[in-house]
Motif scaffolding. Structure first.
Motif, short mmCIF file in Angstrom:
data_model
loop_
_atom_site.label_atom_id
_atom_site.label_comp_id
_atom_site.label_asym_id
_atom_site.label_seq_id
_atom_site.Cartn_x
_atom_site.Cartn_y
_atom_site.Cartn_z
N LEU A 126 0.96 -1.17 0.02
CA LEU A 126 -0.15 -0.30 0.28
C LEU A 126 0.54 1.03 0.25
CD1 LEU A 126 -2.95 -1.41 2.71
CD2 LEU A 126 -3.16 -0.49 0.15
N ALA A 127 1.89 1.54 0.72
CA ALA A 127 2.77 2.38 0.47
C ALA A 127 3.35 2.81 -0.40
CB ALA A 127 4.12 2.33 1.72
N ALA A 128 3.68 1.61 -1.65
CA ALA A 128 3.73 1.81 -2.86
C ALA A 128 3.03 2.36 -3.56
CB ALA A 128 4.36 0.58 -3.11
N GLU A 129 1.92 2.65 -3.47
CA GLU A 129 0.61 3.13 -4.21
C GLU A 129 -0.14 4.15 -3.10
OE1 GLU A 129 -1.77 0.05 -3.77
OE2 GLU A 129 -1.18 -1.34 -5.07
N HIS A 130 0.47 5.06 -2.31
CA HIS A 130 0.42 6.24 -1.43
C HIS A 130 1.20 6.82 -1.75
CE1 HIS A 130 -2.94 3.23 -0.75
NE2 HIS A 130 -4.48 4.25 -0.95
N ASP A 131 1.15 8.06 -0.99
CA ASP A 131 1.87 9.80 -0.71
C ASP A 131 2.35 9.92 0.44
OD1 ASP A 131 2.80 9.46 -3.17
OD2 ASP A 131 2.10 11.34 -4.07
N GLU A 132 0.54 8.92 1.15
CA GLU A 132 0.36 9.15 2.83
C GLU A 132 -0.23 8.44 2.95
OE1 GLU A 132 0.25 13.77 4.42
OE2 GLU A 132 -1.01 13.71 2.31
N LEU A 133 -0.38 7.56 3.95
CA LEU A 133 -1.11 6.44 4.90
C LEU A 133 -1.12 7.09 7.17
CD1 LEU A 133 -0.51 3.75 3.51
CD2 LEU A 133 -2.22 4.37 3.13
N ILE A 134 -2.33 6.74 7.05
CA ILE A 134 -2.18 6.49 8.95
C ILE A 134 -2.18 4.76 9.23
CG2 ILE A 134 -3.63 6.95 11.00
CD1 ILE A 134 -4.70 8.89 8.97
N PRO A 169 11.60 8.12 1.15
CA PRO A 169 11.36 9.80 2.27
C PRO A 169 10.37 10.81 2.28
CG PRO A 169 13.94 8.89 0.99
CD PRO A 169 12.45 7.97 0.87
N GLU A 170 10.23 10.72 0.17
CA GLU A 170 9.70 11.88 0.41
C GLU A 170 8.05 11.51 0.56
OE1 GLU A 170 11.09 9.24 -1.75
OE2 GLU A 170 8.92 8.40 -3.22
N ARG A 171 7.53 10.66 1.05
CA ARG A 171 6.50 10.53 1.44
C ARG A 171 6.39 10.54 3.01
NH1 ARG A 171 4.63 5.77 -2.59
NH2 ARG A 171 6.14 6.61 -4.11
N ASP A 172 4.50 10.29 3.48
CA ASP A 172 4.77 10.71 4.60
C ASP A 172 3.62 9.62 5.19
OD1 ASP A 172 5.73 13.06 5.88
OD2 ASP A 172 4.93 14.56 4.49
N TYR A 173 3.95 8.99 5.98
CA TYR A 173 3.26 7.88 6.79
C TYR A 173 3.39 7.51 8.45
CZ TYR A 173 4.38 5.96 2.12
OH TYR A 173 4.71 5.65 1.03
N TYR A 174 1.79 8.49 8.98
CA TYR A 174 2.00 8.45 10.70
C TYR A 174 1.24 7.18 11.55
CZ TYR A 174 0.59 12.96 7.47
OH TYR A 174 1.34 13.62 6.36
#
Ligand code: 13P
Ligand code: SF4
Length: 308
Positions: A228-236, A252-257
Motif C-alpha cells: 500500500l505504501a508503494a501506491e500512496h504518498d500518505e498513509l496513517i 523519504p519523500e512521502r509521509d506515513y503517520y
C-alpha cells in the motif's frame, strides 16, 4: 568476543562485523518489519510472517538467523529441519503465542469434535502440531475459505478471528487471545488521526479490535502495508512502529503517520546489533523442536504454504 565486547563497538563497526560474520558462517538474516532500524538495515530480507516462512524454504544458506520473535524462528526450523536456525535474543517471544498451549488446544478441540483448527502462525510448535492448518494475517481469510468447513476453531487471536468471520461463510469460533500492541488501539485513535490528517487513508493490522477495523480504509498484514505504501504518498498506519519507520525510510519523500506512537512491541525490540553479532559468531540460540512435534507442525505449515 563476548556480548559486552560487541556492546562497546559503534553502530557502523557492528554492521560491518555482522556482514563479515554472515559470510563466514554462510548465514542469511531474515528480519521482520518490526525490528529496530539497525537490524533491518543488515537483514538480507525483510518481510511479514508469511514472506519470512516462504524465504526460509527458498534459501541456500546453511544458517538462518531469524530476527523477529520465537514463533518465526520455529516456523523457519519446522520448514527446514536440516538447517540450523538461530534466534539472536533467546527471550524474544510473542505474548499472544503464549496465550494458548497444547493442553489448552486439546481441551478446546474436545469441546468441538470434528471441527477443523486454523492456527495463526503466532503460536508454539506444539500448538501447530495440534492444528489442521496454519495461517498468517495476509492469508487467514483465504485459508478459512479454502477449508470449505461449516465451522472452524480459530486460535489464538480473537481480533483476527473476528475480522475473518466478517469475510467468510463459515462460523469462526475464536480462542480469546490478543496482541497487547494492537489490542490497545481504540476508536478515538482513528478519530484523532482523521482530524489531524484529513483525507489520508488509514490502514490497520487485522490484530486490531473490530471497532478500529470497521473505521479504517484498509486492513493488511505488514507485507500488505508495504504494498500500500508503494501506491500512496500518505498513509496513517495502525501497527507496530517499526513498520512505519521502514516505510518512511524507503519512501523519504512521502509521509506515513503512526496511528499511535505508543504501539511498540517490546519483544520485537529485544534483538539489537550486539546480540545479532554475538549470535552469528556463536551460532546461538539454536531452535530445537522434538522430532514428532516438528513433523506434525510441518503438516499444518506446509498445508498453509500450499494454499497460499
Ligand atoms: P505480519 O505477518 O503481518 O507481519 O504480523 C506479524 C505480527 O506479529 C503482527 O503483530
Ligand atoms: Fe506478538 Fe503482538 Fe509483538 Fe506481533 S506485535 S510479535 S503479535 S506481541
Amino acid at each position: 568476543m563476548d556480548l559486552k565486547g560487541y556492546a562497546r563497538l559503534s553502530e557502523d563497526e557492528l554492521a560491518d562485523r555482522v556482514r563479515r560474520l554472515k559470510r563466514e558462517h554462510d548465514a542469511v538474516i531474515l528480519g521482520h518489519n518490526y525490528q529496530i532500524e539497525g537490524v533491518q538495515l543488515v537483514s538480507d530480507y525483510l518481510g511479514d510472517s508469511l514472506r519470512l516462512a516462504q524465504l526460509a524454504t527458498e534459501t541456500d544458506a546453511s544458517l538462518i538467523a531469524l530476527c523477529g520473535v520465537r514463533f518465526m524462528a520455529e516456523s523457519a526450523k519446522i520448514l527446514n529441519p536440516e538447517k540450523k536456525v538461530i534466534l539472536p535474543s533467546e527471550s524474544a517471544g510473542c505474548p499472544m503465542a503464549d496465550m494458548i498451549d497444547g493442553d489448552d488446544l486439546r481441551r478446546f478441540k474436545a469441546a468441538y469434535p470434528g471441527v477443523p483448527v486454523v492456527c495463526y502462525v503466532n503460536t508454539s510448535a506444539e500448538v501447530k502440531a495440534e492444528s489442521d492448518v496454519c495461517c498468517t494475517s495476509s492469508n487467514a481469510v483465504d485459508i478459512v475459505r479454502a477449508l470449505e468447513a461449516e465451522r472452524v476453531l480459530f486460535v489464538p487471536d480473537r481480533n483476527l478471528a473476528s475480522y475473518v468471520a466478517t469475510k467468510v461463510k463459515a462460523e469462526v469460533i475464536p480462542w480469546q487471545g490478543h496482541c497487547y500492541v494492537h489490542d490497545m488501539f481504540v476508536v478515538e485513535d482513528v478519530e484523532l488521526a482523521r482530524a489531524e490528517h484529513p483525507g489520508v487513508p488509514i490502514v490497520v493490522h487485522p490484530e486490531s479490535p473490530p471497532g478500529v477495523i470497521e473505521l479504517s480504509d484498509y486492513v493488511a498484514s505488514t507485507g500488505g502495508m508495504m504494498k500500500l505504501a508503494a501506491e500512496h504518498d500518505e498513509l496513517i498506519v495502525g501497527t507496530e512502529i517499526g513498520m512505519v519507520e521502514r516505510m518512511n525510510r524507503e519512501y523519504p519523500e512521502r509521509d506515513y503517520y503512526p496511528l499511535s506512537s505508543f504501539a511498540v512491541c517490546r519483544n520485537m525490540k529485544m534483538t539489537d546489533l550486539p546480540r545479532l553479532a554475538w549470535a552469528l559468531e556463536h551460532e546461538q540460540h539454536e531452535i530445537e523442536i522434538p522430532a514428532e512435534t516438528l513433523e506434525r507442525a510441518r503438516g499444518a505449515l506446509s498445508r498453509m504454504l500450499e494454499l497460499s
